[in-house]
Design a protein around this motif. Structure first.
Motif, PDB file in Angstrom:
ATOM      1  N   ASP A   1       5.670   0.973   6.120  1.00 37.31           N
ATOM      2  CA  ASP A   1       5.077  -0.103   6.912  1.00 37.31           C
ATOM      3  C   ASP A   1       3.568   0.073   6.870  1.00 37.31           C
ATOM      4  OD1 ASP A   1       4.445  -2.047   8.970  1.00 37.31           O
ATOM      5  OD2 ASP A   1       6.533  -1.867   9.583  1.00 37.31           O
ATOM      6  N   ILE A   2       2.884  -0.879   6.240  1.00 36.46           N
ATOM      7  CA  ILE A   2       1.427  -0.855   6.161  1.00 36.46           C
ATOM      8  C   ILE A   2       0.896  -1.653   7.350  1.00 36.46           C
ATOM      9  CG2 ILE A   2      -0.582  -1.474   4.773  1.00 36.46           C
ATOM     10  CD1 ILE A   2       1.209  -1.162   2.287  1.00 36.46           C
ATOM     11  N   LEU A   3       0.387  -0.938   8.347  1.00 34.83           N
ATOM     12  CA  LEU A   3      -0.005  -1.591   9.598  1.00 34.83           C
ATOM     13  C   LEU A   3      -1.245  -2.446   9.420  1.00 34.83           C
ATOM     14  CD1 LEU A   3       0.564   1.288  12.183  1.00 34.83           C
ATOM     15  CD2 LEU A   3       2.210  -0.355  11.247  1.00 34.83           C
ATOM     16  N   HIS A   4      -2.240  -1.923   8.704  1.00 32.97           N
ATOM     17  CA  HIS A   4      -3.488  -2.650   8.438  1.00 32.97           C
ATOM     18  C   HIS A   4      -4.028  -2.155   7.098  1.00 32.97           C
ATOM     19  CE1 HIS A   4      -3.733  -4.212  12.579  1.00 32.97           C
ATOM     20  NE2 HIS A   4      -3.361  -3.012  12.964  1.00 32.97           N
ATOM     21  N   PHE A   5      -4.723  -3.044   6.387  1.00 31.67           N
ATOM     22  CA  PHE A   5      -5.344  -2.615   5.137  1.00 31.67           C
ATOM     23  C   PHE A   5      -6.555  -3.478   4.861  1.00 31.67           C
ATOM     24  CE2 PHE A   5      -2.258  -5.829   3.827  1.00 31.67           C
ATOM     25  CZ  PHE A   5      -2.934  -6.572   2.879  1.00 31.67           C
ATOM     26  N   ASN A   6      -7.354  -3.033   3.909  1.00 29.48           N
ATOM     27  CA  ASN A   6      -8.613  -3.695   3.602  1.00 29.48           C
ATOM     28  C   ASN A   6      -8.611  -4.154   2.143  1.00 29.48           C
ATOM     29  OD1 ASN A   6     -11.369  -4.386   4.470  1.00 29.48           O
ATOM     30  ND2 ASN A   6     -12.011  -2.872   2.977  1.00 29.48           N
ATOM     31  N   MET A   7      -8.755  -3.215   1.210  1.00 35.64           N
ATOM     32  CA  MET A   7      -8.697  -3.556  -0.207  1.00 35.64           C
ATOM     33  C   MET A   7      -7.241  -3.653  -0.659  1.00 35.64           C
ATOM     34  SD  MET A   7     -11.691  -1.151  -1.793  1.00 35.64           S
ATOM     35  CE  MET A   7     -13.343  -1.107  -1.101  1.00 35.64           C
TER      36      MET A   7
ATOM     37  N   ASN B   1      11.110  -1.600  -0.302  1.00 37.53           N
ATOM     38  CA  ASN B   1      11.193  -1.789   1.148  1.00 37.53           C
ATOM     39  C   ASN B   1       9.840  -1.525   1.820  1.00 37.53           C
ATOM     40  OD1 ASN B   1      13.930  -2.259   0.741  1.00 37.53           O
ATOM     41  ND2 ASN B   1      14.512  -0.159   1.249  1.00 37.53           N
ATOM     42  N   VAL B   2       8.905  -2.417   1.559  1.00 43.43           N
ATOM     43  CA  VAL B   2       7.553  -2.298   2.103  1.00 43.43           C
ATOM     44  C   VAL B   2       7.199  -3.570   2.857  1.00 43.43           C
ATOM     45  CG1 VAL B   2       5.106  -2.005   1.572  1.00 43.43           C
ATOM     46  CG2 VAL B   2       6.827  -0.766   0.242  1.00 43.43           C
ATOM     47  N   THR B   3       6.661  -3.406   4.051  1.00 39.63           N
ATOM     48  CA  THR B   3       6.087  -4.517   4.806  1.00 39.63           C
ATOM     49  C   THR B   3       4.611  -4.241   5.013  1.00 39.63           C
ATOM     50  OG1 THR B   3       8.164  -4.966   5.970  1.00 39.63           O
ATOM     51  CG2 THR B   3       6.149  -5.796   6.975  1.00 39.63           C
ATOM     52  N   ALA B   4       3.771  -5.217   4.711  1.00 39.62           N
ATOM     53  CA  ALA B   4       2.323  -5.061   4.856  1.00 39.62           C
ATOM     54  C   ALA B   4       1.769  -6.216   5.675  1.00 39.62           C
ATOM     55  CB  ALA B   4       1.650  -5.008   3.492  1.00 39.62           C
TER      56      ALA B   4
END
Length: 489
Positions: free
Chosen positions: A355-361, A381-384
């Motif tokens: 689970d990617i909570l926050h990202f920039n690039m 199985n990835v949620t961003a």
């Protein structure tokens, strides 16, 4: 020799016992739960943004600095854009416990609790929220998005921790300690107990080394690039485990792993983003690295795999697994594969249940160079969540980029190759913005291609993607790039 009277010794023993009791973990058993709470050291500066109670008991809340660097280069984050210090807290439990949080400075009108898959539905009354949990978890309580959240690390109960005085154990009990340099060799155990804040860096070499405990390894005392080595630096090590501890405020790469084999990092929490270049975990020329059930917040890349060195028995980066993790990069990438890599292969990589909570690039940037081949990679199985860069100007970023490349980090200015990559069940959520976060696949030339890539069930802001989707760009020097969606024949 200095002599002490019997009375002096008795008073000293009593004072030591009094201090120890004041910092001892508080254990409470009820019919349905057991809770272990670790008081913070008395001179630790605590959060004034939140209060936290678990089953009616107060739990101390720590602070993690963010974008706190003197004379920052132009490409770093501006503190005003990412908020002030953020808060975090931890405790151990079993059974079911009730959580009560009061936000002292922010309204809860726009409250979000991440990861969304945790399914936490709190009751909100004014600036107080309550909910229950019945299994260990890591939660980000966000009244205002990525700005000044409260992180909660609810751990399982410890089982048979080492005791002070045992052979080969370096033990730090409750309180603040500043050893600066801790060197671990074969057979040694570093234990940082709950309620301890240990200021320094750890160097690991040899075989069968353990780092464990509930406490905090802290880098706040050192400015950018000025700390003692790395927070946990491993070189030529095998069979190393790192379990449960919290790492705060890294001054550089946080856990670099050089020429190692069989490394397991479990339930470790990185509360960083104080300095640039604070990569979370860097498997470099290493094999069989397992990262499970971790939380990573960094300014720089969360997980960066690199093949920097050549000359050992096996310089490849192989059999790397990252699973069941919460990841958050304030400025850079979440997964970076290929930069600074002169190995022959980076292969057998598994990234799943993320689970990617926050990202920039770009969250997924695969850019091999120097003839290295990235191959046999499964991302599943990835949620961003896309809340968009804070400082990007007119530049937009890709969601997934597969591109053999040449860049300033390379000694040999030639591209690499990519082969046999499978993205499955990937979901990008948040607010859709035109032009942002496409998927880009491109080779460099006929000798440095991208081949055999499958995108299966890719959901882009509620749109299922295929080869004809406007968000997909497949360029030259690619072979056998295809999309599959559920129901396709």
């Amino acid at each position: 020799m200095k002599r002490y009277s019997l009375l002096h010794l008795l008073l000293s023993m009593f004072l030591g016992l009094f201090i120890a009791l004041g910092n001892t973990a508080c254990s409470t058993d009820t019919k349905n739960s057991t809770i272990i709470i670790y008081p913070a050291p008395s001179n630790e500066i605590l959060s004034k943004d939140y209060t936290l109670e678990v089953n009616g008991q107060k739990v101390d809340i720590y602070l993690a600095k963010i974008a706190d660097v003197e004379n920052p280069p132009s490409w770093t984050l501006d503190p005003k854009d990412v908020g002030g210090p953020y808060s975090f807290s931890y405790f151990d439990f079993s059974g079911e416990v009730n959580i009560k949080i009061t936000s002292l400075n922010k309204s809860l009108d726009n409250l979000v609790i991440r990861p969304l898959l945790a399914g936490i539905e709190p009751k909100v009354d004014g600036n107080t929220l309550t909910f229950s949990i019945s299994k260990p978890c890591k939660l980000s309580i966000e009244p205002d998005g990525r700005l000044e959240p409260l992180l909660i690390f609810a751990n399982p109960l410890e089982i048979n921790p080492p005791k002070q005085g045992e052979p080969s154990v370096i033990y730090f009990g409750p309180g603040i300690h500043k050893p600066e340099n801790i060197n671990l060799s074969s057979g040694q155990i570093l234990y940082i107990s709950g309620g301890a804040v240990v200021k320094g860096g750890v160097s690991v070499s040899g075989d069968n080394v353990k780092i464990m405990g509930r406490g905090i390894l802290c880098g706040n005392d050192w400015p950018w690039r000025k700390g003692p080595g790395s927070m946990i630096g491993m070189r030529e090590a095998t069979n190393v485990t790192v379990d449960d501890i919290i790492l705060r405020g890294s001054w550089g790469w946080t856990i670099p792993i050089y020429n190692c084999d069989s490394i397991a990092i479990t339930n470790v929490k990185l509360v960083c983003s104080k300095n640039p270049n604070d990569d979370g975990i860097n498997p470099c020329n290493s094999q069989r690295v397992y990262v499970r059930d971790c939380f990573i917040r960094t300014d720089d890349d969360c997980i960066a795999m690199k093949g920097i060195n050549l000359g050992s028995n096996n310089d490849n980066i192989e059999y790397i697994t990252v699973e069941n993790c919460l990841l958050w990069s304030d400025r850079a990438r979440v997964f970076l594969l290929g930069h600074e890599s002169r190995a022959q292969y980076m292969r057998h990589i598994t990234l799943r249940n993320i689970d990617i909570l926050h990202f920039n690039m770009s969250p997924f940037l695969f850019e091999p160079g120097e003839e290295m081949s990235i191959e046999d990679v499964l991302v599943e199985n990835v949620t961003a969540f896309a809340d968009y860069p804070i400082q990007s100007g007119e530049k937009t970023f890709d969601f997934i980029r597969l591109k053999p490349a040449v860049n300033q980090y390379m000694k040999n200015q030639v591209p690499g190759k990519i082969n046999n990559v499978h993205f499955k069940n990937i979901s990008l959520t948040g607010e859709e913005k035109e032009g942002w976060y496409p998927i880009w696949v491109t080779g460099a030339d006929p000798e440095h291609k991208v081949t055999n890539v499958t995108f299966e069930n890719i959901t882009w802001f509620n749109h299922k993607l295929d080869e004809q989707s406007p968000q997909v760009k497949i360029d030259n020097n690619t072979t056998n790039i295809h999309f599959i969606n559920s129901g396709d024949k």
